[in-house]
Design a protein around this motif. Structure first.
Motif, PDB file in Angstrom:
ATOM      1  N   VAL A 182       5.080  54.439 -16.197  1.00 12.21           N
ATOM      2  CA  VAL A 182       6.238  54.650 -15.329  1.00 12.21           C
ATOM      3  C   VAL A 182       6.085  53.860 -14.028  1.00 12.21           C
ATOM      4  CG1 VAL A 182       6.939  56.890 -16.243  1.00 12.21           C
ATOM      5  CG2 VAL A 182       5.174  56.777 -14.462  1.00 12.21           C
ATOM      6  N   HIS A 183       5.413  52.705 -14.134  1.00  7.50           N
ATOM      7  CA  HIS A 183       5.137  52.005 -12.881  1.00  7.50           C
ATOM      8  C   HIS A 183       6.297  51.170 -12.379  1.00  7.50           C
ATOM      9  CE1 HIS A 183       4.180  48.974 -15.899  1.00  7.50           C
ATOM     10  NE2 HIS A 183       4.259  48.067 -14.951  1.00  7.50           N
ATOM     11  N   ASN A 184       7.310  50.983 -13.172  1.00  7.05           N
ATOM     12  CA  ASN A 184       8.524  50.351 -12.654  1.00  7.05           C
ATOM     13  C   ASN A 184       9.710  50.788 -13.502  1.00  7.05           C
ATOM     14  OD1 ASN A 184       8.514  48.775 -15.014  1.00  7.05           O
ATOM     15  ND2 ASN A 184       7.371  47.129 -13.994  1.00  7.05           N
ATOM     16  N   VAL A 185      10.890  50.375 -13.081  1.00  2.00           N
ATOM     17  CA  VAL A 185      12.101  50.905 -13.709  1.00  2.00           C
ATOM     18  C   VAL A 185      12.173  50.549 -15.182  1.00  2.00           C
ATOM     19  CG1 VAL A 185      14.606  50.750 -13.706  1.00  2.00           C
ATOM     20  CG2 VAL A 185      13.374  51.051 -11.549  1.00  2.00           C
ATOM     21  N   ALA A 186      11.831  49.329 -15.504  1.00  2.00           N
ATOM     22  CA  ALA A 186      11.919  48.925 -16.907  1.00  2.00           C
ATOM     23  C   ALA A 186      11.020  49.810 -17.763  1.00  2.00           C
ATOM     24  CB  ALA A 186      11.507  47.463 -17.055  1.00  2.00           C
ATOM     25  N   ASN A 187       9.825  50.053 -17.272  1.00  2.00           N
ATOM     26  CA  ASN A 187       8.898  50.877 -18.050  1.00  2.00           C
ATOM     27  C   ASN A 187       9.299  52.347 -18.045  1.00  2.00           C
ATOM     28  OD1 ASN A 187       6.476  49.407 -19.274  1.00  2.00           O
ATOM     29  ND2 ASN A 187       6.849  48.354 -17.333  1.00  2.00           N
ATOM     30  N   ASN A 208      -5.212  61.671  -5.061  1.00  3.21           N
ATOM     31  CA  ASN A 208      -6.625  61.523  -5.366  1.00  3.21           C
ATOM     32  C   ASN A 208      -7.059  60.075  -5.557  1.00  3.21           C
ATOM     33  OD1 ASN A 208      -7.641  64.304  -5.331  1.00  3.21           O
ATOM     34  ND2 ASN A 208      -6.095  64.590  -6.922  1.00  3.21           N
ATOM     35  N   TRP A 209      -6.070  59.211  -5.761  1.00  5.80           N
ATOM     36  CA  TRP A 209      -6.409  57.790  -5.752  1.00  5.80           C
ATOM     37  C   TRP A 209      -6.485  57.279  -4.310  1.00  5.80           C
ATOM     38  CZ3 TRP A 209      -2.490  55.352  -9.818  1.00  5.80           C
ATOM     39  CH2 TRP A 209      -2.767  55.898 -11.092  1.00  5.80           C
ATOM     40  N   HIS A 210      -6.049  58.114  -3.395  1.00  5.63           N
ATOM     41  CA  HIS A 210      -6.016  57.748  -1.976  1.00  5.63           C
ATOM     42  C   HIS A 210      -5.209  56.472  -1.748  1.00  5.63           C
ATOM     43  CE1 HIS A 210      -8.951  60.892  -1.454  1.00  5.63           C
ATOM     44  NE2 HIS A 210      -9.716  60.335  -2.382  1.00  5.63           N
ATOM     45  N   MET A 211      -3.997  56.486  -2.257  1.00  3.78           N
ATOM     46  CA  MET A 211      -3.100  55.329  -2.129  1.00  3.78           C
ATOM     47  C   MET A 211      -1.700  55.810  -1.839  1.00  3.78           C
ATOM     48  SD  MET A 211      -3.924  53.159  -5.542  1.00  3.78           S
ATOM     49  CE  MET A 211      -5.626  52.825  -5.998  1.00  3.78           C
ATOM     50  N   PRO A 212      -0.938  55.030  -1.098  1.00  5.54           N
ATOM     51  CA  PRO A 212       0.484  55.359  -0.991  1.00  5.54           C
ATOM     52  C   PRO A 212       1.136  55.211  -2.369  1.00  5.54           C
ATOM     53  CG  PRO A 212      -0.118  53.480   0.424  1.00  5.54           C
ATOM     54  CD  PRO A 212      -1.324  53.842  -0.373  1.00  5.54           C
ATOM     55  N   PRO A 213       2.205  55.960  -2.604  1.00  2.42           N
ATOM     56  CA  PRO A 213       2.819  55.974  -3.940  1.00  2.42           C
ATOM     57  C   PRO A 213       3.151  54.597  -4.498  1.00  2.42           C
ATOM     58  CG  PRO A 213       3.713  57.748  -2.614  1.00  2.42           C
ATOM     59  CD  PRO A 213       2.822  56.955  -1.705  1.00  2.42           C
ATOM     60  N   GLN A 221       1.507  50.135  -8.393  1.00  2.00           N
ATOM     61  CA  GLN A 221       0.940  48.805  -8.576  1.00  2.00           C
ATOM     62  C   GLN A 221      -0.427  48.896  -9.277  1.00  2.00           C
ATOM     63  OE1 GLN A 221       2.777  46.133  -7.715  1.00  2.00           O
ATOM     64  NE2 GLN A 221       1.216  45.017  -8.901  1.00  2.00           N
ATOM     65  N   TRP A 222      -1.164  49.929  -8.916  1.00  2.40           N
ATOM     66  CA  TRP A 222      -2.500  50.113  -9.494  1.00  2.40           C
ATOM     67  C   TRP A 222      -2.408  50.395 -10.991  1.00  2.40           C
ATOM     68  CZ3 TRP A 222      -6.121  53.903 -11.310  1.00  2.40           C
ATOM     69  CH2 TRP A 222      -7.464  53.535 -11.166  1.00  2.40           C
TER      70      TRP A 222
END
Ligand SMILES: Cc1ncc(C[n+]2csc(CCOP(=O)(O)OP(=O)(O)O)c2C)c(N)n1
Ligand SMILES: Cc1ncc(C[n+]2csc(CCOP(=O)(O)OP(=O)(O)O)c2C)c(N)n1
Ligand code: SF4
Ligand code: SF4
Ligand code: SF4
Ligand code: SF4
Lengths: 88, 382, 191, 266, 382, 266, 88, 191
Positions: free
Chosen positions: D186-191, D224-229, D234-235
């Motif tokens: 679900v990392h981008n709209v297409a997916n 818990n990945w300590h990243m902004p959404p 992207q990760w």
């Protein structure tokens, strides 16, 4: 043809008959007596000394009941197969 | 209906079928396996009912949990090690307040132990079938007929109190055959009879949720209070026991299940010798007949608890008797079953003792130590 | 009436079934009965035994240390149970397989050549093959019932008729004969 | 009034009916909520809300039953497939689905999912792989990437000591009873759209009684990945997809027509 | 050594490391997880020691079992639902007579419940950590320092008695920070110090077997007798408790762990009011200080048991007191913690009652019902 | 005296040292005993008896520790890989092996074997597949064949209801940490020899620290199959092998040299 | 170009900013106020009516906070974008 | 001396760390101390609080229903704890975030503009960026210590010096200033 023989640890044999099915020389039979555990053990019946010591019986025996012997090429074959001697 | 000879495990299975069990999930384990095998054979004959051999007891108990959430009459069965594996799931079932029936055909422990009859799961079943504050309703038959009757009734009890009901027996009852009169066939539940909490699809009603989770302590305390209140009702309504010749008993035997019936033989032998011996046989182990035992303790001179374990029900006896009579214990372990002659020996020994005061009944150097000692004695004696 | 019977033999000798027959017969005669087997993996190839209690009263202990009667279908069973029979009790042993004598004098003993009788009774149905030992358990049962008098022979016969599995129906008649021959033996040894 | 002006407009996207009108407890940007929404949309589109039953896991999605307007319950950690089996076997007319995290399904609960697949249970499994144990505060999961720092792999996952990340779709797809096994993200709209299509197929597989369907969804745990959404999305693309390739791992013959239809429907 | 401020979970982990634990296996679960995380961080610093996050509690306990069979100092930790999953494995460990240490940081149940502090696993831990006849040695610290000290000692106890030792605490102790003086570092075992039953390879000696299986009842009874004899020794040697102002106490509080320390605040408040209140705080829950409680029961007028559950230790109190004093119970559930003011309310209520005879202490309509009632009362009151 | 005459002979086959000189409890003709013997021969040949530790299962082989002259213990049903992990991790110099049946490994214990494989534990697993639960009297196992009658599938295994037989080697071989995964059989002498070679390789894999090795062995249960032993061997060939094809399911690159050497050694 | 607009359920927005990253028209921003849950919500800032109602923002929103509207082709475009009207 | 302090705020405001500082300072001053946090998933984005007890005696209950002092870092915390402070107790609230007044008259109240002070004290180290609220917790702590007199300010300073994580070392000095400014506020409001 190599000359061999086997020894059956008779009281450990469970009479499953598998050894008799693989012996190429057909020298294994089931005894007509019962061992202490109530099974009819396999016995070598090899009056003609046909056993070659090929180990097939030992390889298939689930109970590691068989020891296999083979006459070294240099040694002259004994008259009677050893297992018979044992039984005597 | 005429009596037939039934093996305990199979009779329990048949009784469950007649009681309308719709879904059985289990896993083989001796000495319970015939129950599962009977279900495997019989359930396919009744369309709409489910038999499934699970991949493990963990899976089995959670299949039961799932079916139970659907308001379906469901059960499992196992034996000691398998029951341990079910304890998390059973605790969830209790916390979710859904009904289920579990049969434990106990065997010798701890660990893999052996497959002989034992009563070593008494504590586990009556005190802590998993973590958290709850008790299952635990019923201990001493004959195959009683196993049938209690199993038959267990589903109604489970549904009435939304709880786990355990039929607690041992390998002897599971394996033995006795004449049995089977109960009549009950119809399985119709859709409109399903309980109003059951998950059956949110059609024409708001969606329903069944969970044991409540993150706030206030909320979870509410759940627990509801649970405890229900358990208190069970304690009021469902205490069961059998008595034999307790009225004039100077020595009261207390024993359950297989041990309860074996004690009857010893009791009769003792009476023939003129010894005033009686028997209290708890049938519901939880709730324990503590009130009745408390009363009887005031009337008798001595109590002898006999179990197929190191002394577990003993603690409940101790708590109920409250020092009103000295308590002795005789137990065998690991699948050894105290036979009537051993019990009579104990009776003889105790009847010969001077009548002692409740004060002798010291804990600490009292019952627990004694339990071990008695077992050692019995062991070295034969 | 209260009899506690142990029936013991090799797995396959039918000790458990003989016990069930006895229990059925007891039940159908209006008695209280229990039947409890040895169970579990150790049965494989080993010995199997069961304990049957038949009584006028509800049965307390279904387990028994000192039986009032024993059927020993083989030597290990005789070795194990000879010493346990209650004084005055009955011991039926399979004299076809057991050569040694019984030393207890305080019990009634009926050596019963059960295998031999079974061979004779089964041979006719085995089309030319020699008979086998399948009826040995029933022979022993006949001897037991006769020796103890705990039930009429007819009760066992009725139980056989009712409970012999369908696929063994043709063995009903030989079973009956085996039973009566066993009873005859017990009578003959005048316990 | 705004509504008067909006009346001229067509609604082209609105919250699905099967999603309860409430706020979730998920962290900001956590794609658990997104996956919930996709499931709800599918339930709406298939019209199965009235006969669906959700089995929630132990994990961040433990409260999932609060968010779907279908009947729901909550399984012990990892046991959702067993509980779902009990439900489905005794109510074969229902649509039973589990929603499970990677700790739940790929660690403690591997046995239950494998045997549910082995039996070919008619269940739909939405498997949310976020490479960590979210609820307990970010420990290592079987799916944690090599070198990934978590609270229980503080020096980074050492594959020499604890093995490489477990690939659930690859594993489950070897089991014949699992007839539809795909990995999406679900990392981008297409997916996201592809994920929804897969979830739809997975439910249709159950509706047709074909066997177990499992959609693995690569999902974020920004907390818990300590990243902004956004960086977390992207990760997924940069770090997770190379290890967990997207794709169809098993589409049994009987399922093929369904995938065609669903694709056509998009 | 100077005191440092330590979080309970981490202090326990550090104490275990200093005690020479060689292998830790666990699985995350709140409120215990920091223990595992601490091990994950620290153990890699000590070559030869093992940290491994298992795939489940089932696996964790069996990894512990395996390591223990090698005579290796080993442990696990978990919280209530995870402990349930371990119960089969723990029973095997007991049956095999190998030592292991387990930390249970209890939370609210039953089922998933919540993650707040609770004492609802008392029964499970003291009576039936799985099926079969055995008890673990259960130690209940009430401060972080005590948690450290008991953990440090637990390994020696486990090895001495070849048993499972449980450090039983709750979320409050696991999560709180307190000043702690850490014990000195102990060396890990050298090869020649390994116990003579340990599986280390059959080099220059016959092969060794460790198993909990014994198919003959006679054999398994022997195992059980050995086990029970060892437990009897534990009962003789390892009973621990703390007393405060019991000498002249008219009301005796009995509470363990977190509840034990909270009761101290209530006790001091009561004493300030002139109420003669004392406290018995069992430290070893199994073996329970039954003897001492029995003695104290004769000297006091009333007993108040306070627990973070529906009344579990209560049963042991009941069994030990044997009617010598009336027993009351106050408990909160589901993660609710009775605070000092609530306890003082109970004390005030009880001190106002007329002194009653032991006879009032009726089971049945006595303690159990009362437990529920008290909880209900406490609940409705606030 | 026979020994005098036999003295002229060379011993060409004798009971291995690592096999305790006793009679097993296995039923007549049961190949559990045979597989034991092969393991014992391998232990002798590799000279690792002094540092081997066996983890026995719950199943007919529960007493296996009585039959090997190496240290041994007994795991709860299905948990042998976890117990072995505990042993091996804390004694990495030891050779730790499990011996497990199909109920043990492929039903209740699937999680433990999968995660031991996932971590690449240095363990050797001998997996004895006899298509039934022997010890408890012949119930259906996950590996029971379609249509096979057992006491818990009295009408034959119905694959529509409980799925097709589980193929363990196929499943485990998808996990990278399992570096050597092969299926063998003991239904005749040639295959017995191949089985032994595979077991030898499996131990060598552990000796070299390469990861988890698993040898699945098709084995008989004459008692619960209700067949004489010889017929049971035939049934392996006729009925089992078609469902469980013999072969090498995974031989990781690092293992390849070992297989060559072992083959050469035969 | 289709004309569209969106409505943000402001108090449900958790301020994760994902919608702002996908909007092709760049008409989404984070507000400079906090909602009742303590987050800065996304808002539509579209004075020029650039929103096409493409739904991308709604598709990526993890909290189903967005409703998307599009003007049917037949209807004349209104002067001000609807969401602005809402904010008014 | 026996003080029971609750420190409460949003996750991220440093309530837990402030409590730890207090506990360290208490311990290093030879007192008995306990620190107990709220924990678990509900902390995510929600509120976090801790309870600190500092006493001359061994501490019984580490949990407190009616604290003798409260630090409320935000409005929800004030709402929750205002009513619970013991009569005569101290309430420090973050007036930078809380606009409403406090209604209790039986306690001593110090509204402390902790965010504002923090902004001022942090700005210099943030290279041109505006300051942030990271020191608000320490400002509040200064006010608390001053208002209750439970420990000397120096004890907190020492605790800061000892326990500020290495990577935050450069914030030590500003922390000290924030602490003293908080103390100044409490002095000024003349509790
Ligand atoms: C038996 C048991 N073990 C452990 C836990 C603690 N626990 C709760 S959630 C969780 C992990 C969840 O991780 P995952 O499944 O990946 O889901 P996420 O939270 O990442 O969505 C664990 C270990 C538990 N509740 N029960
Ligand atoms: C927890 C638990 N469940 C069930 C059992 C009962 N049990 C003993 S052996 C066995 C099955 C063994 O089958 P398998 O692993 O295939 O080995 P086999 O006996 O065929 O060699 C079972 C279910 C048990 N001992 N413990
Ligand atoms: S194979 Fe072995 S056990 Fe079987 S009959 Fe031959 S010697 Fe005996
Ligand atoms: S912890 Fe991670 S997985 Fe859980 S809600 Fe937060 S972001 Fe999502
Ligand atoms: S039951 Fe089957 S597997 Fe077990 S020993 Fe007998 S033949 Fe072998
Ligand atoms: S609908 Fe499309 S254009 Fe409009 S705000 Fe959302 S993403 Fe931007």
């Amino acid at each position: 043809m190599a000359r061999g023989t086997i020894v059956v640890d008779t009281n450990r044999c469970k009479g499953c008959e598998l050894c008799t099915t693989v012996c190429p020389q057909q020298v294994l039979e089931m005894a007509d007596f019962y061992n202490t555990r109530g099974y009819r053990p396999a016995i070598l019946v090899d009056p003609e000394g046909k056993c070659t010591g090929c180990t097939l019986c030992a390889v298939i025996c689930p109970d590691a009941v068989l020891t296999v012997y083979r006459l070294p090429a240099v040694v002259k074959a004994p008259r009677a197969p050893a297992a018979m001697a044992l039984a005597a | 209906m005429a009596k037939e000879l039934w093996k305990g495990n199979e009779a329990i299975a048949e009784a469950a079928l007649r009681a309308g069990v719709e879904a059985y999930f289990g896993y083989p384990i001796t000495p319970q396996t015939e129950l599962l095998e009977y279900m495997a054979r019989e359930i396919p004959k009744y369309p709409g009912r489910v038999f499934l051999q699970a991949e493990s007891e963990l899976a089995a108990v959670n299949m039961v949990y799932g079916a139970a959430c659907g308001g379906v009459r469901t059960m499992s069965s196992s034996s000691s090690p398998g029951i341990s594996l079910m304890s998390e799931g059973l605790s969830y079932i209790a916390g979710t307040e859904v009904p289920a029936v579990l049969v434990d055909i106990m065997r010798g422990g701890p660990g893999l132990g052996n497959i002989q009859p034992s009563q070593a799961d008494y504590f586990q079943m009556t005190k802590s079938l998993g973590h958290g504050d709850y008790h299952a309703l635990v019923l201990a038959p001493s004959t195959v007929q009683e196993a049938v009757d209690l199993t038959y009734e267990s589903f109604e009890l489970a549904e009435k109190y939304r709880t786990v009901v355990v039929i607690l027996a041992d390998g002897a009852i599971g394996q033995m055959m006795e004449p049995v009169e089977l109960p009549p066939w009950r119809e399985t539940m119709r859709e409109e009879q399903r309980p109003d909490w059951a998950l059956r699809g949110a059609k024409d009603r708001p969606h329903r949720i069944l969970t044991s989770l409540n993150l706030t302590p206030e909320g979870l305390e509410q759940t627990n209070l509801r649970l405890q209140a229900r358990l208190a009702t069970v304690q009021r309504n469902e205490v069961r026991w059998e008595e034999e010749l307790t009225e004039d008993a100077e020595l009261l035997l207390v024993a359950f299940g297989t041990m309860g019936r074996i004690c009857k033989t010893a009791l009769r032998a003792a009476r023939r010798k003129g010894q005033k011996v009686g028997l209290l046989r708890p049938i519901s182990l939880w709730p324990f007949p503590e009130q009745r035992l408390h009363e009887l303790a005031s009337k008798t001179q001595r109590i002898l608890v006999v179990e197929m374990n190191a002394g577990q029900m003993l603690l409940d006896v101790q708590a109920a008797v409250q020092g009103r009579a000295p308590i002795d214990f005789y137990g065998r372990m690991g699948g050894m079953v105290p036979l009537p002659d051993e019990i009579n020996e104990q009776i003889d020994r105790l009847m010969a003792l001077p009548i002692s005061q409740p004060e002798t009944n010291q804990p600490g150097n009292g019952y627990h130590r004694h339990a071990a000692a008695a077992a050692v004695a019995s062991h070295t004696r034969r | 009436m209260h009899e506690e019977i142990i029936i013991s033999g090799f797995g396959g000798q039918g000790a458990l079934f003989a016990g069930q027959l006895l229990a059925y017969a007891g039940m159908d005669s209006g008695k209280h009965v229990t039947w409890i087997p040895s169970y579990g993996p150790e049965m494989r190839g080993g010995t199997a035994h069961c304990t049957v209690v038949i009584s006028d009263e509800p049965i307390g202990s279904p387990m028994v240390r000192n039986p009032s009667a024993v059927i020993a279908l083989n030597l290990p069973s005789l070795d194990k149970y000879e010493g346990l029979v209650k004084p005055g009790g009955v011991l039926i042993y399979n004299s076809s397989l057991v050569e040694r004598a019984v030393s207890r004098a305080d019990i009634r003993v009926a050596p019963t050549p059960a295998n031999a009788i079974s061979m004779e009774e089964t041979a006719p149905l085995l089309e030319g093959k020699p008979g086998d030992a399948r009826l040995a358990n029933v022979v022993m049962l006949g001897a037991l019932v006769q020796a103890t008098g705990l039930l009429p022979l007819e009760a066992i016969e009725a139980a056989l008729a009712a409970h012999l599995p369908q696929r063994h129906r043709r063995w009903l008649e030989p079973n009956g004969r085996a039973l009566r021959r066993g009873a005859g033996i017990a009578e003959a040894v005048a316990l | 009034m705004a509504s008067i002006e909006l009346a001229e407009y067509d609604v082209v996207y609105k919250r699905p009916e099967a999603l309860v009108n409430t706020t979730t407890h998920y962290c900001p940007g956590c794609t658990h909520g997104l996956i919930h929404r996709l499931i709800a949309e599918v339930i709406d589109e298939l019209g199965i809300g009235e006969r669906s039953i959700l089995v929630a896991p132990v994990g961040c999605a433990v409260f999932a039953y609060n968010y779907f307007s279908v009947d729901g319950c909550e399984a012990p950690h990892g046991r959702a497939p067993a509980m779902a089996t009990g439900l489905k076997r005794s109510q074969p007319d229902k649509i039973v689905f589990t929603y499970q995290g990677d700790g739940d399904l790929a660690a403690i609960g591997t046995n239950e999912i494998i045997h549910a697949a082995g039996r070919g249970e008619n269940l739909t499994v939405v498997f949310v792989n976020n490479a960590t144990y979210g609820m307990t505060g970010g420990q290592m999961a079987p799916t944690t990437l090599a070198g990934q720092v978590t609270t229980s792999s503080p020096y980074g996952r050492d594959v020499d000591l604890v093995g490489v990340p477990m690939r659930v779709s690859e594993l489950i797809s070897t089991i014949p009873g699992a007839v539809y096994v795909v990995r999406r993200s679900v990392h981008n709209v297409a997916n996201i759209n592809k994920t929804k299509a897969a979830i739809k197929t997975a439910f249709q597989v159950q509706m047709q009684g074909l066997g177990l369907s499992l959609v693995e969804v690569l999902s974020t745990c920004p907390t818990n990945w300590h990243m902004p959404p956004a960086k977390a999305l992207q990760w997924i693309e940069d770090a997770m997809i190379p290890v967990f390739p997207l794709g169809d791992y098993r589409i049994a013959d009987a399922v093929v027509p369904l995938t065609k239809r669903t694709r056509g429907g998009q």
